[in-house]
Design a protein around this motif. Structure first.
Motif, PDB file in Angstrom:
ATOM      1  N   LEU A  25       0.816  -1.217   0.000  1.00 54.90           N
ATOM      2  CA  LEU A  25       0.000   0.000   0.000  1.00 54.90           C
ATOM      3  C   LEU A  25       0.849   1.266   0.000  1.00 54.90           C
ATOM      4  N   ALA A  26       1.988   1.226   0.661  1.00 51.51           N
ATOM      5  CA  ALA A  26       2.859   2.399   0.772  1.00 51.51           C
ATOM      6  C   ALA A  26       3.515   2.787  -0.548  1.00 51.51           C
ATOM      7  N   GLN A  27       3.540   1.875  -1.503  1.00 56.92           N
ATOM      8  CA  GLN A  27       4.149   2.119  -2.813  1.00 56.92           C
ATOM      9  C   GLN A  27       5.574   2.672  -2.669  1.00 56.92           C
ATOM     10  N   ILE A  28       6.383   1.959  -1.934  1.00 61.60           N
ATOM     11  CA  ILE A  28       7.748   2.371  -1.622  1.00 61.60           C
ATOM     12  C   ILE A  28       8.649   2.249  -2.844  1.00 61.60           C
ATOM     13  N   THR A  29       9.537   3.230  -2.988  1.00 59.31           N
ATOM     14  CA  THR A  29      10.555   3.182  -4.037  1.00 59.31           C
ATOM     15  C   THR A  29      11.928   3.303  -3.377  1.00 59.31           C
ATOM     16  N   LYS A  30      12.960   3.135  -4.161  1.00 61.44           N
ATOM     17  CA  LYS A  30      14.334   3.241  -3.645  1.00 61.44           C
ATOM     18  C   LYS A  30      14.651   4.653  -3.157  1.00 61.44           C
ATOM     19  N   VAL A 127       1.074   4.754   6.587  1.00 57.61           N
ATOM     20  CA  VAL A 127       0.325   3.497   6.621  1.00 57.61           C
ATOM     21  C   VAL A 127       0.259   3.028   8.063  1.00 57.61           C
ATOM     22  N   THR A 128      -0.966   2.802   8.532  1.00 59.78           N
ATOM     23  CA  THR A 128      -1.210   2.316   9.887  1.00 59.78           C
ATOM     24  C   THR A 128      -2.101   1.085   9.799  1.00 59.78           C
ATOM     25  N   HIS A 129      -2.147   0.342  10.870  1.00 63.74           N
ATOM     26  CA  HIS A 129      -3.173  -0.703  10.941  1.00 63.74           C
ATOM     27  C   HIS A 129      -3.801  -0.705  12.327  1.00 63.74           C
ATOM     28  N   LYS A 139      -6.871   7.635   2.252  1.00 68.57           N
ATOM     29  CA  LYS A 139      -6.909   7.507   0.797  1.00 68.57           C
ATOM     30  C   LYS A 139      -7.450   6.127   0.441  1.00 68.57           C
ATOM     31  N   GLU A 140      -7.099   5.157   1.300  1.00 68.95           N
ATOM     32  CA  GLU A 140      -7.557   3.784   1.083  1.00 68.95           C
ATOM     33  C   GLU A 140      -7.645   3.075   2.433  1.00 68.95           C
ATOM     34  N   THR A 141      -8.684   2.264   2.582  1.00 65.04           N
ATOM     35  CA  THR A 141      -8.852   1.414   3.761  1.00 65.04           C
ATOM     36  C   THR A 141      -9.008  -0.011   3.261  1.00 65.04           C
ATOM     37  N   VAL A 142      -8.196  -0.914   3.790  1.00 67.53           N
ATOM     38  CA  VAL A 142      -8.225  -2.304   3.367  1.00 67.53           C
ATOM     39  C   VAL A 142      -8.603  -3.171   4.559  1.00 67.53           C
ATOM     40  N   LYS A 152      -7.868  -7.502  10.174  1.00 67.09           N
ATOM     41  CA  LYS A 152      -7.237  -6.226  10.502  1.00 67.09           C
ATOM     42  C   LYS A 152      -7.651  -5.189   9.460  1.00 67.09           C
ATOM     43  N   PHE A 153      -7.642  -3.938   9.874  1.00 63.79           N
ATOM     44  CA  PHE A 153      -7.876  -2.835   8.946  1.00 63.79           C
ATOM     45  C   PHE A 153      -6.562  -2.096   8.760  1.00 63.79           C
ATOM     46  N   ILE A 154      -6.225  -1.834   7.509  1.00 62.75           N
ATOM     47  CA  ILE A 154      -5.015  -1.100   7.162  1.00 62.75           C
ATOM     48  C   ILE A 154      -5.470   0.209   6.519  1.00 62.75           C
ATOM     49  N   TYR A 155      -4.824   1.286   6.939  1.00 64.19           N
ATOM     50  CA  TYR A 155      -5.192   2.620   6.455  1.00 64.19           C
ATOM     51  C   TYR A 155      -4.004   3.249   5.740  1.00 64.19           C
ATOM     52  N   LEU A 156      -4.260   3.778   4.558  1.00 62.06           N
ATOM     53  CA  LEU A 156      -3.263   4.545   3.813  1.00 62.06           C
ATOM     54  C   LEU A 156      -3.734   5.991   3.796  1.00 62.06           C
ATOM     55  N   PHE A 157      -2.854   6.867   4.265  1.00 59.86           N
ATOM     56  CA  PHE A 157      -3.099   8.312   4.226  1.00 59.86           C
ATOM     57  C   PHE A 157      -2.020   8.938   3.369  1.00 59.86           C
ATOM     58  N   GLU A 158      -2.373  10.006   2.667  1.00 55.18           N
ATOM     59  CA  GLU A 158      -1.390  10.714   1.858  1.00 55.18           C
ATOM     60  C   GLU A 158      -1.584  12.199   2.044  1.00 55.18           C
ATOM     61  N   LYS A 159      -0.473  12.860   2.227  1.00 52.17           N
ATOM     62  CA  LYS A 159      -0.534  14.319   2.392  1.00 52.17           C
ATOM     63  C   LYS A 159      -0.614  14.966   1.030  1.00 52.17           C
TER      64      LYS A 159
END
Length: 159
Positions: A25-30, A127-129, A139-142, A152-159
């Motif tokens: 969910l975090a869409q991490i890059t290098k 990203v929290t859970h 932005k997204e709740t899974v 579990k619920f996972i939350y993605l927030f974006e500024k």
């Protein structure tokens, strides 16, 4: 000799299957700098850096857990990309970091809601859970079922 007792949220290791989804969910890059407030044994940062080649900073106040995390980072060969800070995470500079991978109570998240809003760079992902960020719209709740049968619920927030 005085024995020190450190207040902290309980150290609970994120289940691997849940961590996989949080990282996705975090869409991490290098190019990202991961921040883990209350990093525990460093497991989350190690997994992120191994998979995505990013850098990470973890905050942990308990010296015994800092020692455990430092050893895990050294054993993973990622000492050049992961820094463990033995420091109260409330002292964190919120202009630092592009991805926050957190497992904190709603009360703790509430303390960081405004500093993140004010100081975090644009497009910072959080990203929290289990607990969402007060005053932030996800932005997204899974809804994520674990193999144990728990959900579990996972939350993605974006500024």
């Amino acid at each position: 000799m005085t024995e020190h007792t450190y207040y902290r949220e309980p150290f609970v290791r994120t289940p691997e299957e849940l961590l996989d989804k949080k990282l996705e969910l975090a869409q991490i890059t290098k190019d990202d700098l991961i921040i883990d407030l209350g990093c525990g044994d460093g497991y989350v940062m190690i997994a992120a850096c191994q998979r995505y080649g990013c850098r990470a900073i973890g905050y942990e106040i308990d010296p015994e857990i800092v020692e455990m995390a430092t050893k895990a980072v050294e054993e993973s060969g990622l000492s050049d990309r992961i820094e463990i800070r033995q420091k109260d995470f409330s002292e964190h500079d919120f202009s630092e970091g592009t991805v926050y991978l957190l497992y904190l109570t709603r009360n703790e998240l509430n303390k960081f809601s405004l500093p993140l809003e004010i100081h975090a760079p644009k497009r910072t992902r959080i990203v929290t859970h289990d607990f969402d960020m007060p005053a932030w719209e996800p932005k997204e709740t899974v809804e994520f079922p674990l193999m144990s049968g728990d959900t579990k619920f996972i939350y993605l927030f974006e500024k």
